[in-house]
Design an enzyme around this catalytic site. Sequence first.
Site, PDB file in Angstrom:
ATOM      1  N   GLU A 173      19.815  19.206  59.601  1.00 47.21           N
ATOM      2  CA  GLU A 173      18.690  19.044  60.549  1.00 47.21           C
ATOM      3  C   GLU A 173      19.057  19.483  61.977  1.00 47.21           C
ATOM      4  OE1 GLU A 173      16.945  15.098  60.281  1.00 47.21           O
ATOM      5  OE2 GLU A 173      16.097  15.546  58.312  1.00 47.21           O
ATOM      6  N   GLU A 292      16.138  16.563  51.236  1.00 48.87           N
ATOM      7  CA  GLU A 292      15.728  15.196  51.608  1.00 48.87           C
ATOM      8  C   GLU A 292      14.223  15.078  51.403  1.00 48.87           C
ATOM      9  OE1 GLU A 292      17.045  13.397  55.301  1.00 48.87           O
ATOM     10  OE2 GLU A 292      18.899  14.572  55.247  1.00 48.87           O
TER      11      GLU A 292
HETATM   12  O1  AHR Z   1      17.844  10.061  55.142  1.00 52.82           O
HETATM   13  C1  AHR Z   1      17.855   9.462  56.398  1.00 52.82           C
HETATM   14  C2  AHR Z   1      17.968  10.474  57.527  1.00 52.82           C
HETATM   15  O2  AHR Z   1      16.810  11.246  57.562  1.00 52.82           O
HETATM   16  C3  AHR Z   1      19.070  11.494  57.423  1.00 52.82           C
HETATM   17  O3  AHR Z   1      20.279  11.038  57.934  1.00 52.82           O
HETATM   18  C4  AHR Z   1      18.554  12.629  58.246  1.00 52.82           C
HETATM   19  O4  AHR Z   1      19.042  13.876  57.812  1.00 52.82           O
HETATM   20  C5  AHR Z   1      17.049  12.508  58.141  1.00 52.82           C
HETATM   21  O5  AHR Z   1      16.432  12.574  59.371  1.00 52.82           O
END
Ligand code: AHR
Length: 508
Positions: A173, A292
Site C-alpha cells: 500500500e 487484501e
Molecule cells: O489488513 C489490515 C491492514 O489493512 C493492512 O495492514 C494494510 O495493508 C491495510 O490497510
Amino acid sequence: MPTARMVVDPAFRVGPVRPRTFGSFVEHLGRCVYTGIHDPAHPSADVDGFREDVVELVRELGVTTVRYPGGNFVSGYRWEDGVGPLQERPARLDLAWHSTDPNTVGVDEFVRWARKAGVEPMMAVNLGTRGVAEALDLLEYSNVRGGTELSDRRRANGSEEPHAISLWCLGNEMDGPWQTGHKTAAEYGRLAAETARAMRQLQPDLELVACGSSASDMPTFGAWEHEVLTHTYDLVDHVSAHIYFAEHDGDLASFLAAGVRMDSFIDSIVATADAVRAAGKHDKRINISFDEWNVWYQDRAESRPPSGEDWPVAPVLLEDRYTVADAVVVGGLLISLLRHTDRVHAASQAQLVNVIAPIMTEPGGRIWKQTTFHPFAQTANLARGVVLHTALEAPTYESARYGTAGLVDSVATWDEEAGELVIFAVNRGIEESTELAVDVHIEGLHLLEATSYAHEDHTWSATADDDATVLPRPNGSAAVAAEGGGRGSRVTMTLPPISWNVIRLARG
Ligand code: AHR
C-alpha cells in the site's frame, strides 16, 4: 416470489479455478501472530509454539497461500530481527500498529508453520523504510541453497533447506499516506522496478507483485496503477488490489451489493493494466493479486491502534465479530473473485486469525469459527475445474452506494473429470426469498447436496461458547429435472433472504 434465471454451459469457460484464489494473510498485527497462530502456552502448541488447533482449522478452511508479514507492518520491518537465537532477538516498536514486536516469530518460524499448515508462503519486502539491498538480503537468506553468508546463516539457524518462496510482494500500500515511507507513484514505480530487477538477477523465475491502490476510492486510483505499471511492466507479474467493505449507517441493501463494487474495481484495474500493455507494446498481460479483501468495520474502536506511551505486545486490534450478513457479503466477494479468474490470479482474505478473521482464539484457550468461515471454506473446498460464464437475469434494485445490483449473484464451476458442477449464489433480498432457476447444458445431472447459510436474525454472530447455531444447512427446496429436448438439466432452489447458497450436482 421473484425469480432469477441463469444459463450455464460447460463450453463457455472464463478460466481455471486457481487454488491461489483461496489465500489468506497473517500480519504482525494485534493477536494474529502472537496468541493467534503462535501461543507457546497453549496446550496444543508444537515445539515452535504454534497452536495445532489453529493449524487444523486453517486446513479445514481450505486456505492455499498465506501472505506475510504485512500489511502496514512490513513497511517498517527489519527481517533480520526475526531470525537467529530467540534470546538475541530485539523487541522493536511497530509504528504501523503502535505496538511492540518481540520478534519471537520471524521468517523461519513462519515458513515452518506454512509447511505444517500445507499453505504456500507469500512474502512481502519492506519498500517503506528500506529498499533494494534489504529485499535482496531476504531473498538470499530465504531461497539460496547455501554457500553464501546469508544462506549459511539460515542453515545455521536450523533451516537446512531453502524456503523456496516464489511469490513476493514489492512493499505494501505505498499509495497510502498512512504508510511508513509513503511514496508518489513515480517514486514507488522506480523503486519497485529496481527491486524487481535485482531480485530477478538473483532468481529469474520469481513471481512479483507491484503495489496497486489500497482502495477503490483512493484519489490516485487508476493513475497510480498506470504510472507504477509503466515503470514495472516487464519486471512484475501482478498488480495488487485491496478492498474492505462495511455496512454504513444501517444501509444493509448497499452492503449486500458490495460485490458490484468488487466487480467494477477489478474491471477498472484490468482496463488500466491493458492500457499500459497497449501503450508499451507489451505482449504479456499483468494480472491481479487481490491480496487484501474482506469485511472490516474500520470505524469501530477496536480498529484504532493504541496511542501515547502505550506500546503493547499483541493488543486486541481489529477483532471484528462477524454477522450472518457479513458472511453473505464475503460469499458475494468470493463469487466476484471467481468470476474474474481470467485476470485475478491470486487473492488473500485479510486476515486469518483474530484480526478481521474467520478464526478466533482465546490466549491459551478456546478456538472458534466466525460466520465468515463458512462461505470461504465451502468455496475453497468445492470450487474445482473451470469457472463458467453464467448468463444471469435477476430482478434488480438500486443501492445508494453501489448503484444497480442484482437481487441474486451467482457463479458456477465445472470439474469435467469428476463430472461435478457447483453453483454458488447469494440472495441479497432482505425480506423475501428468491427462486433460482438454472438451465444447465449438461445432461443427466443429479443433486449431491444443496445448502443455505442464513438466519432469521442476520445480525447473529458466533462466540467461543456457540459457533454452531448457524451453519450451512441442507436446503430441501433444491430440485433437478431433465430439461425438455434433452439439452440438459433444470436446477431450481429457493434462496432464503440474505443467504449464501451452494448447489452441488454430479453427472451420471
Ligand atoms: O489488513 C489490515 C491492514 O489493512 C493492512 O495492514 C494494510 O495493508 C491495510 O490497510
